[in-house]
Design a protein around this motif. Sequence first.
Motif, PDB file in Angstrom:
ATOM      1  N   GLU A 364       0.841  -1.187   0.000  1.00 42.47           N
ATOM      2  CA  GLU A 364       0.000   0.000   0.000  1.00 42.47           C
ATOM      3  C   GLU A 364       0.881   1.243   0.000  1.00 42.47           C
ATOM      4  O   GLU A 364       1.950   1.272   0.620  1.00 42.47           O
ATOM      5  N   ALA A 365       0.413   2.294  -0.673  1.00 41.07           N
ATOM      6  CA  ALA A 365       1.154   3.550  -0.690  1.00 41.07           C
ATOM      7  C   ALA A 365       0.218   4.699  -1.019  1.00 41.07           C
ATOM      8  O   ALA A 365      -0.752   4.530  -1.766  1.00 41.07           O
ATOM      9  N   GLU A 366       0.515   5.859  -0.458  1.00 39.55           N
ATOM     10  CA  GLU A 366      -0.233   7.081  -0.770  1.00 39.55           C
ATOM     11  C   GLU A 366       0.715   8.086  -1.411  1.00 39.55           C
ATOM     12  O   GLU A 366       1.855   8.259  -0.970  1.00 39.55           O
ATOM     13  N   TYR A 367       0.231   8.761  -2.446  1.00 37.22           N
ATOM     14  CA  TYR A 367       1.036   9.744  -3.198  1.00 37.22           C
ATOM     15  C   TYR A 367       0.276  11.055  -3.264  1.00 37.22           C
ATOM     16  O   TYR A 367      -0.965  11.075  -3.243  1.00 37.22           O
ATOM     17  N   ARG A 368       1.034  12.157  -3.393  1.00 37.36           N
ATOM     18  CA  ARG A 368       0.415  13.474  -3.442  1.00 37.36           C
ATOM     19  C   ARG A 368       1.072  14.345  -4.513  1.00 37.36           C
ATOM     20  O   ARG A 368       2.278  14.257  -4.747  1.00 37.36           O
ATOM     21  N   ALA A 369       0.253  15.191  -5.119  1.00 39.24           N
ATOM     22  CA  ALA A 369       0.750  16.173  -6.077  1.00 39.24           C
ATOM     23  C   ALA A 369       0.053  17.495  -5.804  1.00 39.24           C
ATOM     24  O   ALA A 369      -1.176  17.535  -5.658  1.00 39.24           O
ATOM     25  N   PRO A 370       0.803  18.598  -5.725  1.00 43.74           N
ATOM     26  CA  PRO A 370       0.214  19.880  -5.340  1.00 43.74           C
ATOM     27  C   PRO A 370      -0.347  20.644  -6.543  1.00 43.74           C
ATOM     28  O   PRO A 370      -0.166  20.257  -7.693  1.00 43.74           O
ATOM     29  N   TYR A 371      -1.019  21.738  -6.246  1.00 45.93           N
ATOM     30  CA  TYR A 371      -1.309  22.713  -7.286  1.00 45.93           C
ATOM     31  C   TYR A 371       0.024  23.232  -7.846  1.00 45.93           C
ATOM     32  O   TYR A 371       0.989  23.428  -7.095  1.00 45.93           O
ATOM     33  N   VAL A 372       0.094  23.468  -9.137  1.00 48.03           N
ATOM     34  CA  VAL A 372       1.237  24.173  -9.713  1.00 48.03           C
ATOM     35  C   VAL A 372       0.728  25.176 -10.742  1.00 48.03           C
ATOM     36  O   VAL A 372      -0.353  25.027 -11.319  1.00 48.03           O
ATOM     37  N   ALA A 373       1.539  26.207 -10.988  1.00 48.04           N
ATOM     38  CA  ALA A 373       1.175  27.279 -11.910  1.00 48.04           C
ATOM     39  C   ALA A 373       1.640  26.951 -13.325  1.00 48.04           C
ATOM     40  O   ALA A 373       2.485  26.080 -13.541  1.00 48.04           O
ATOM     41  N   HIS A 374       1.104  27.682 -14.289  1.00 44.65           N
ATOM     42  CA  HIS A 374       1.521  27.516 -15.685  1.00 44.65           C
ATOM     43  C   HIS A 374       2.799  28.303 -15.978  1.00 44.65           C
ATOM     44  O   HIS A 374       3.649  27.847 -16.734  1.00 44.65           O
ATOM     45  N   GLN A 375       2.909  29.497 -15.455  1.00 42.76           N
ATOM     46  CA  GLN A 375       4.079  30.373 -15.500  1.00 42.76           C
ATOM     47  C   GLN A 375       4.774  30.479 -16.863  1.00 42.76           C
ATOM     48  O   GLN A 375       5.992  30.377 -16.947  1.00 42.76           O
ATOM     49  N   PRO A 376       4.058  30.730 -17.962  1.00 43.63           N
ATOM     50  CA  PRO A 376       4.761  31.006 -19.216  1.00 43.63           C
ATOM     51  C   PRO A 376       5.536  32.312 -19.112  1.00 43.63           C
ATOM     52  O   PRO A 376       5.204  33.181 -18.296  1.00 43.63           O
ATOM     53  N   LEU A 377       6.569  32.445 -19.950  1.00 42.69           N
ATOM     54  CA  LEU A 377       7.413  33.640 -19.882  1.00 42.69           C
ATOM     55  C   LEU A 377       6.603  34.899 -20.168  1.00 42.69           C
ATOM     56  O   LEU A 377       6.797  35.929 -19.525  1.00 42.69           O
ATOM     57  N   GLU A 378       5.687  34.838 -21.129  1.00 43.94           N
ATOM     58  CA  GLU A 378       4.866  35.996 -21.467  1.00 43.94           C
ATOM     59  C   GLU A 378       3.629  36.017 -20.578  1.00 43.94           C
ATOM     60  O   GLU A 378       2.787  35.131 -20.669  1.00 43.94           O
ATOM     61  N   PRO A 379       3.476  37.030 -19.721  1.00 46.96           N
ATOM     62  CA  PRO A 379       2.277  37.087 -18.882  1.00 46.96           C
ATOM     63  C   PRO A 379       1.039  37.366 -19.737  1.00 46.96           C
ATOM     64  O   PRO A 379       1.128  37.775 -20.894  1.00 46.96           O
ATOM     65  N   LEU A 380      -0.115  37.159 -19.151  1.00 44.58           N
ATOM     66  CA  LEU A 380      -1.360  37.376 -19.873  1.00 44.58           C
ATOM     67  C   LEU A 380      -1.467  38.818 -20.351  1.00 44.58           C
ATOM     68  O   LEU A 380      -1.090  39.757 -19.645  1.00 44.58           O
ATOM     69  N   ASN A 381      -1.995  38.968 -21.553  1.00 42.68           N
ATOM     70  CA  ASN A 381      -2.121  40.294 -22.147  1.00 42.68           C
ATOM     71  C   ASN A 381      -3.150  40.246 -23.260  1.00 42.68           C
ATOM     72  O   ASN A 381      -3.718  39.191 -23.555  1.00 42.68           O
ATOM     73  N   GLY A 382      -3.354  41.342 -23.937  1.00 43.49           N
ATOM     74  CA  GLY A 382      -4.257  41.396 -25.080  1.00 43.49           C
ATOM     75  C   GLY A 382      -4.617  42.826 -25.399  1.00 43.49           C
ATOM     76  O   GLY A 382      -4.405  43.739 -24.594  1.00 43.49           O
ATOM     77  N   ILE A 383      -5.146  43.034 -26.589  1.00 43.07           N
ATOM     78  CA  ILE A 383      -5.648  44.340 -26.999  1.00 43.07           C
ATOM     79  C   ILE A 383      -7.120  44.187 -27.340  1.00 43.07           C
ATOM     80  O   ILE A 383      -7.515  43.235 -28.031  1.00 43.07           O
ATOM     81  N   GLY A 384      -7.923  45.115 -26.865  1.00 40.49           N
ATOM     82  CA  GLY A 384      -9.349  45.092 -27.152  1.00 40.49           C
ATOM     83  C   GLY A 384      -9.830  46.440 -27.642  1.00 40.49           C
ATOM     84  O   GLY A 384      -9.372  47.495 -27.179  1.00 40.49           O
ATOM     85  N   LEU A 385     -10.746  46.423 -28.577  1.00 36.28           N
ATOM     86  CA  LEU A 385     -11.366  47.638 -29.094  1.00 36.28           C
ATOM     87  C   LEU A 385     -12.862  47.383 -29.249  1.00 36.28           C
ATOM     88  O   LEU A 385     -13.269  46.496 -30.013  1.00 36.28           O
ATOM     89  N   VAL A 386     -13.664  48.145 -28.529  1.00 36.79           N
ATOM     90  CA  VAL A 386     -15.112  48.024 -28.611  1.00 36.79           C
ATOM     91  C   VAL A 386     -15.678  49.275 -29.269  1.00 36.79           C
ATOM     92  O   VAL A 386     -15.322  50.409 -28.888  1.00 36.79           O
ATOM     93  N   THR A 387     -16.522  49.070 -30.260  1.00 38.85           N
ATOM     94  CA  THR A 387     -17.235  50.155 -30.918  1.00 38.85           C
ATOM     95  C   THR A 387     -18.720  49.826 -30.900  1.00 38.85           C
ATOM     96  O   THR A 387     -19.143  48.788 -30.375  1.00 38.85           O
ATOM     97  N   ASP A 388     -19.504  50.698 -31.507  1.00 35.74           N
ATOM     98  CA  ASP A 388     -20.940  50.435 -31.566  1.00 35.74           C
ATOM     99  C   ASP A 388     -21.255  49.204 -32.407  1.00 35.74           C
ATOM    100  O   ASP A 388     -22.343  48.619 -32.281  1.00 35.74           O
ATOM    101  N   LYS A 389     -20.322  48.779 -33.259  1.00 34.83           N
ATOM    102  CA  LYS A 389     -20.557  47.619 -34.118  1.00 34.83           C
ATOM    103  C   LYS A 389     -20.191  46.300 -33.453  1.00 34.83           C
ATOM    104  O   LYS A 389     -20.631  45.241 -33.890  1.00 34.83           O
ATOM    105  N   GLY A 390     -19.353  46.344 -32.439  1.00 33.87           N
ATOM    106  CA  GLY A 390     -18.920  45.111 -31.795  1.00 33.87           C
ATOM    107  C   GLY A 390     -17.539  45.257 -31.200  1.00 33.87           C
ATOM    108  O   GLY A 390     -17.108  46.368 -30.861  1.00 33.87           O
ATOM    109  N   MET A 391     -16.818  44.146 -31.083  1.00 30.24           N
ATOM    110  CA  MET A 391     -15.496  44.143 -30.458  1.00 30.24           C
ATOM    111  C   MET A 391     -14.490  43.449 -31.349  1.00 30.24           C
ATOM    112  O   MET A 391     -14.798  42.443 -31.998  1.00 30.24           O
TER     113      MET A 391
END
Length: 750
Positions: A364-391
Motif C-alpha cells: 500500500e502507498a499514498e502519493y500526493r501532487a500539489p497545485y502548480v502554476a503555468h508560468q509562461p514567460l509571457e504574462p497574460l495580455n491582449g488588446i481590445g477595441l469596442v465600438t458600436d458595431k462590436g469588439m
Amino acid sequence: MGEIQRLSRRAFVFGSAAIAGGIAFGAFGDAAQAATASDNPLAVGLGPDAVTFNPWVEISPEKITLIAQHADIGQGVGSVQPIMIAEEMDLDPGQFEIRFAGPSPAYFNTGFADEFAPFVAADQSPAAEEARAATLEWLRKAGLQMTGGSSTIPDTYEKLRVAGAVARETLKAAAAKRSGVAVTDLRTQSGHVILPDGKKIAYVELAAEASRIPPVLDAKPRDPSKWRMLGKPMTRLDVRAKVMGELKFGIDMKMDGMLYASVKLNPNKGQPLKSYDASKAQAMPGVKKILEIKNGVAVIATNSWYAIKAADAIICEWAPSVYPAEQADHWKVLESSFKPEFLGKEWRKIGDIEAGLKTGKLVEAEYRAPYVAHQPLEPLNGIGLVTDKGMEIWVSHQSPRFVQSVAATAIGLAPEQVTFHNQWAGGSFGHRLEYENVRVLAEIANQMKGTPIKLVFSREEDFLQDIPRQIAIARHRGSIDKGKIVAADLQLASTAPLKGLLERSGTPSKDPDGQLAAGLWNVYYDIPNFRATSYEAQGLSPSTTWRSVGASTSGFFTESFIDELIHAAGLDPMKARIAMCTVPTYRKVLETVAEMSDWNGPLGNGRGRGVAFVESFGTPTAEVVEVTKTERGIRIDKVWIAVDVGKVVDPVNFENQVQGGVIWGLGHAINCELTYAKGAVQQTNYNHHEAMRIYQCPVIEVRGLENDPKVRGVGEPPVPPAAPALANAIFAATGQRIREMPFNKFIDFV
C-alpha cells in the motif's frame, strides 16, 4: 457557437478573416472531402473574379499565404504546419507568408477523436474505431476549434498535405490550360510550374486562371520517401525572427491611439470586490482613469508600467474565498474525498480485485501532487477595441471560438460581433486555454469604447489569477505473489481540470472528468486483477489543463507504485516492465530506452537509475533517469527517452519538444508547488516557483520511433514519465521512496 454548446459533453469528457481577393486551396475534415465555399472562411470578401476551395492556402497575384490552423504557443505550429503544405506545393521557405486561422468551424480539430473516445489508445478494435469515428462526426458538427492535447500533428498531418497537393495540381491544371501542354508533362518547383522547355510560370501569375477552373480535389499527397523537407532536419521558420527579436508576440502589439491597462483582481478567485481606495493610484504618473470591473479594478495609463504600478497601489477590500483559506485544509478535503458521493468513475476493472489483493503480499502507498502554476514567460495580455458595431480582440489563445463567446458574454454581445485575431504566444502550457484576460479585457474595452486598450497582467497578478494544475492524492494497493504482480487497485482523488475548463467555456458537464483517468486506467501491464477509480473533490480551488493534464499527476502515482510492486516482487524494474507490457509496439519503446541507457541492473556506489513508462494522448513514452547521491544532495546526471509518434515529421523540433518536456517535468517535480494562505496563492513569482535551473539540467538523449500505426503528438507525452523515473532513480540510489511532489521538501538537489 451554438453547435459547440450543443456538442455532446460526453465527447469531451471521454478523454478528457475576411480576405480580399485571391485564390485559396486546401482540404477539409476528411482528407478526401473538399470544403464547399460556404464552409470556407477564406471565401468571405473575395472579389468577383476570385474563388476559394478550402481554408489553408490563399494565392493572389501579389503573394502566397499559408494558414496555420492551430495556435503557436511555442510548439512550432507557425513552422511545421505551413511546411506540411509547402512540401506538397513545392514551395521553399521565404516564398510564402503565414497567418493564423481565425475562428471558424472549418478548422475543427480531428485529432481529438482518439482522445475523447472511451477506449485506451492501444485499443484498435472495431468497437474502438467505431467510437472514434462517431466522436469525429461530433467534432465536425460542433466545429470544435482548439489547440491542445498534443493534437496539432495528428489533426493536420493528412489534411494539410492534401491541401498542398490540391493546390499544386490545380495550379498545374491552370498552367496546362494557358500553355496547351498536358498536365502530365508539367512539374512544379520552388513556387513555379515548369514547362517541358524549361519555362517557369510563377504560382502568383496563375492565380486568376486557377480561380476559374474546378479544383483538382482527387489530388494525393506524395509518399514520404519523396519529401524534401518533412522528416529531415530543418530550421524552424520562426527561429531567426525570435533570436533577432523581430517576431512580435501578443505583448509586443501596438496600435495608434492605444492606451494601456493593468488590473488588480480578487486573489480569492472568482469572488467580487467589496470596496476600494484608488486615491493614491489616481495621483501617480501617467494614470488616466480607474475603472471598476466585475471582480476588481483596472487602471488606464499611458504605458504598461504606469498601469501596473498604479494598480498595485490601490487598496482593496475583497469578498472572502469560498474554498478553504489554508493549504492544510485543501489536503483535508482531498483526504475525505474517497467516498461514494464523490465517485467520478470506475474507469477499468479486470479480474477479481478483492480476491487478488488477498493473494500474496499486500503493498500500500499514498502519493500526493500539489497545485502548480503555468508560468509562461509571457504574462497574460491582449488588446481590445469596442465600438458600436462590436469588439475586436487581439490575444494569443488556443480556443478562438470560445474566446468570441466569453468576450461577447462579458459585455452583452453576440459571439459573431466579436472579431478575434490570434497572436504568437510566449508559452502557454495550458494557460491560454483559460479566459482570465479575455473577460476583463472585454469589460475594460467596453468602458473605453472607441479606444484600443492594451491589457498587461503583472507577473504577480498572472500567478494570483492563474487557474492551476489539479491537486491530487492517490491511494494505491497491490499484491505480489511468487515473483509476480497479481493485483493493483489504483484510486485517485483530485480536483477536475477538464470539467472546470468546460464550465468556464460555457459548456458545463455533469459527466466524469476523463482527464483524471489519464495515466490511471491506461496501464498496459499484464496484471490479472486491476481496477482504476477516480473521485472528484468538491469545494477546492478551480483547476484546469496543464501540460499533460491528468497524466502529469497520475503518471507519477501509477509508475511510482508499479515500481514499488516490482521491487517487492524482487524483480528488475526494466526487465519486469518489458515482460509485463502487453502491447508489442509499446514494449519496443521500453526495449529501446533500455538499449539506449545500457540498462544492466543496479549501478551501486550512490548511483541509481529509474525507469517509467506512460502513454498520454496516444503517445507511448519511456524514460530512464540516472542520478548520483552527493554530499550536497541528488545530482541528475542523464536522461534517456524513447517516444513512438508513428511518424517524426520534424526531427529537430521533435527533439526540442521532447527535451523541453523532460525539463518541464523534472523541474516541476523537484521544485514547484502553489499553496494557499488566507484564500490566496502565496507564490507570486518565479523566485518562489522555480523551474529547473541550467546547472541542474542533465544531458538528455532522445530517440523517436515510428512503429505506431497512427501519427501521434509529442508536446505533452514526455512530461508524465519524468517525475516517476526520477523518484524511482532516487530510490535506487538511496533507498528512499519519495511519494509527494515537489521532491525538494524531502531531499536536496544540486
